[in-house]
Design a protein around this motif. Structure first.
Motif, short mmCIF file in Angstrom:
data_model
loop_
_atom_site.label_atom_id
_atom_site.label_comp_id
_atom_site.label_asym_id
_atom_site.label_seq_id
_atom_site.Cartn_x
_atom_site.Cartn_y
_atom_site.Cartn_z
N LEU A 54 0.81 -1.21 0.00
CA LEU A 54 0.00 0.00 0.00
C LEU A 54 0.85 1.26 0.00
O LEU A 54 0.35 2.35 -0.33
N LYS A 56 2.89 2.01 -2.08
CA LYS A 56 3.02 2.41 -3.47
C LYS A 56 1.70 2.93 -4.03
O LYS A 56 1.60 3.22 -5.23
N GLN A 57 0.68 3.01 -3.18
CA GLN A 57 -0.63 3.51 -3.61
C GLN A 57 -1.00 4.76 -2.83
O GLN A 57 -0.54 4.98 -1.71
N SER A 58 -1.81 5.58 -3.44
CA SER A 58 -2.33 6.79 -2.79
C SER A 58 -3.84 6.79 -2.94
O SER A 58 -4.40 6.00 -3.71
N VAL A 82 -0.34 3.90 3.53
CA VAL A 82 -0.66 4.45 2.20
C VAL A 82 0.19 5.70 2.00
O VAL A 82 0.38 6.50 2.93
N ASP A 109 -10.81 7.71 -5.91
CA ASP A 109 -10.79 6.28 -5.60
C ASP A 109 -12.01 5.84 -4.82
O ASP A 109 -12.64 4.82 -5.15
N SER A 296 -10.39 3.58 -10.52
CA SER A 296 -9.34 3.73 -9.52
C SER A 296 -8.13 2.85 -9.84
O SER A 296 -8.28 1.69 -10.21
N LYS A 297 -6.95 3.42 -9.69
CA LYS A 297 -5.71 2.67 -9.85
C LYS A 297 -5.16 2.21 -8.50
O LYS A 297 -4.04 1.69 -8.42
N ASN A 298 -5.94 2.44 -7.47
CA ASN A 298 -5.50 2.13 -6.10
C ASN A 298 -6.57 1.31 -5.38
O ASN A 298 -6.94 1.61 -4.26
N ALA A 301 -5.80 -0.19 -1.88
CA ALA A 301 -5.81 0.84 -0.84
C ALA A 301 -7.23 1.31 -0.56
O ALA A 301 -7.59 1.61 0.58
#
Length: 376
Positions: A54, A56-58, A82, A109, A296-298, A301
């Motif tokens: 996580l 690497k995610q925001s 995060v 997200d 969402s790309k996260n 997270a």
């Protein structure tokens, strides 16, 4: 830090129109023939990793002002690792929908929207299915919170707060305690010009629809017409329409009975003379939810955030600070309910109310009803 509730529930038809445009912009064509409850998991859904890093995610979240703790971003960064959490605010459901559908990727997200709006987003294919294996704290929810008619089984949304609508009244000023929606639609002489109703479309119609024995989700022209007749006849006896300050009017004695959302009925006032009742004809069940955008790309997270919010200590904040019940049994068991508070309403009682659902284009009928009834 309360958000203005009346601005949160705007015509779903507006939202659906925006969703249709967004779907077209993304290359979609024709009408949606499936709902979120029927949709199969997307290709991206199969790739979710319960052990994802996580850091690497925001996260970007859109929510009403004052609806989550101010320290939530810092706590999520600290506890979930995060990389960053940004809170965006929206004042209304309509504003949130516009933000979420302005482009193929809104950058959001997790979004907080009311149940019928989550339904509309899902029906346009814009929501990621909820992956329960990534949200173990779903087990904290009341069983009743998994049976909401707009999303049975929480397939694309997770409920955050819920409540109902009824009559809030001054027990020391009424000559007879209200028991029916007709008590405000056809008030006795001593209450005339001392009653308020809401203007928000679905809630303006609610008392009349229920008094007539109709569903709050009806789209039948004849039933809506009869509700309009009843509302029009009620208008001369009202003090006015009020979605925000009815509690103050009760405290001052300017009003003796008002249509009200339970969380906004000031039953904890020190004078202990303000009461709340759900009329015998029944009422609604409104729900505010958390959803994850398919764009969402996260996503890992995003699921971790929802799981974090469902922790009893975090979720209980909403009940303690904004006086809204949360559909989290573990959280509510730990909340100290103030004397007179409506936080003690049980889930089974809430489920006696109808969940307000998105009606698509039929929502324009309620827009017209509201404008015609409340016009001077």
């Amino acid at each position: 830090m309360f958000r203005t509730r009346f601005t949160r529930r705007l015509p779903a038809a507006v939202a659906v129109a925006g969703l249709a445009l967004a779907a077209a912009a993304c290359g979609g064509g024709g009408e949606s023939t499936s709902t979120g409850a029927e949709a199969a998991p997307s290709a991206s859904a199969a790739q979710l990793n319960a052990n994802a890093d996580l850091s690497k995610q925001s996260l970007q979240v859109t929510v009403w002002d004052g609806y989550t703790p101010k320290e939530l971003p810092d706590k999520v960064k600290q506890d979930l690792k995060v990389s960053n959490v940004k809170i965006n605010l929206h004042a209304t459901n309509e504003e949130a929908i516009a933000k979420l559908t302005a482009s193929a990727d809104s950058g959001i997200d997790v979004a907080f929207v009311s149940g019928q709006y989550a339904q509309a987003l899902s029906e346009q294919g814009l929501l990621e299915p909820i992956h329960p294996e990534l949200i173990p704290n779903l087990s904290n929810l009341y069983p009743e919170a998994t049976q909401l008619s707009y999303d049975k089984g929480n397939k694309y949304s997770v409920p955050y707060t819920w409540g109902t609508t009824g009559i809030c009244y001054r027990s020391d000023l009424v000559k007879a305690e209200p028991t029916s929606w007709n008590d405000i639609l056809k008030p006795p002489a001593w209450a005339q010009k001392k009653v308020t109703m809401m203007t928000t479309e679905r809630w303006l119609a609610l008392p009349a629809l229920k008094a007539l024995g109709y569903s709050v989700n009806t789209d039948k022209d004849d039933e809506i017409a009869k509700a309009k007749e009843l509302l029009t006849a009620a208008k001369p006896n009202l003090l006015g329409y009020d979605d925000t300050t009815f509690g103050d009017k009760l405290k001052s004695g300017e009003a003796v009975m008002v249509e009200a959302w339970d969380g906004w009925c000031p039953t904890t006032d020190p004078k202990k003379n303000i009461k709340f009742v759900v009329p015998k004809e029944g009422s609604d069940l409104w729900v505010d939810t958390m959803v994850i955008m398919k764009s969402s790309k996260n996503k890992e997270a995003a699921h971790a955030l929802i799981n974090y919010i469902l922790d009893p200590k975090i979720h209980g904040w909403a009940a303690e600070n904004i006086n809204y019940k949360v559909p989290n049994k573990a959280a509510m068991d730990a909340v100290k309910v103030p004397e007179g508070s409506l936080l003690g309403i049980k889930p089974a009682e809430l489920l006696n109310g109808e969940s307000i659902r998105d009606l698509g284009e039929a929502s324009t009928k309620y827009t017209r009803l509201s404008s015609e009834v409340t016009a001077k």
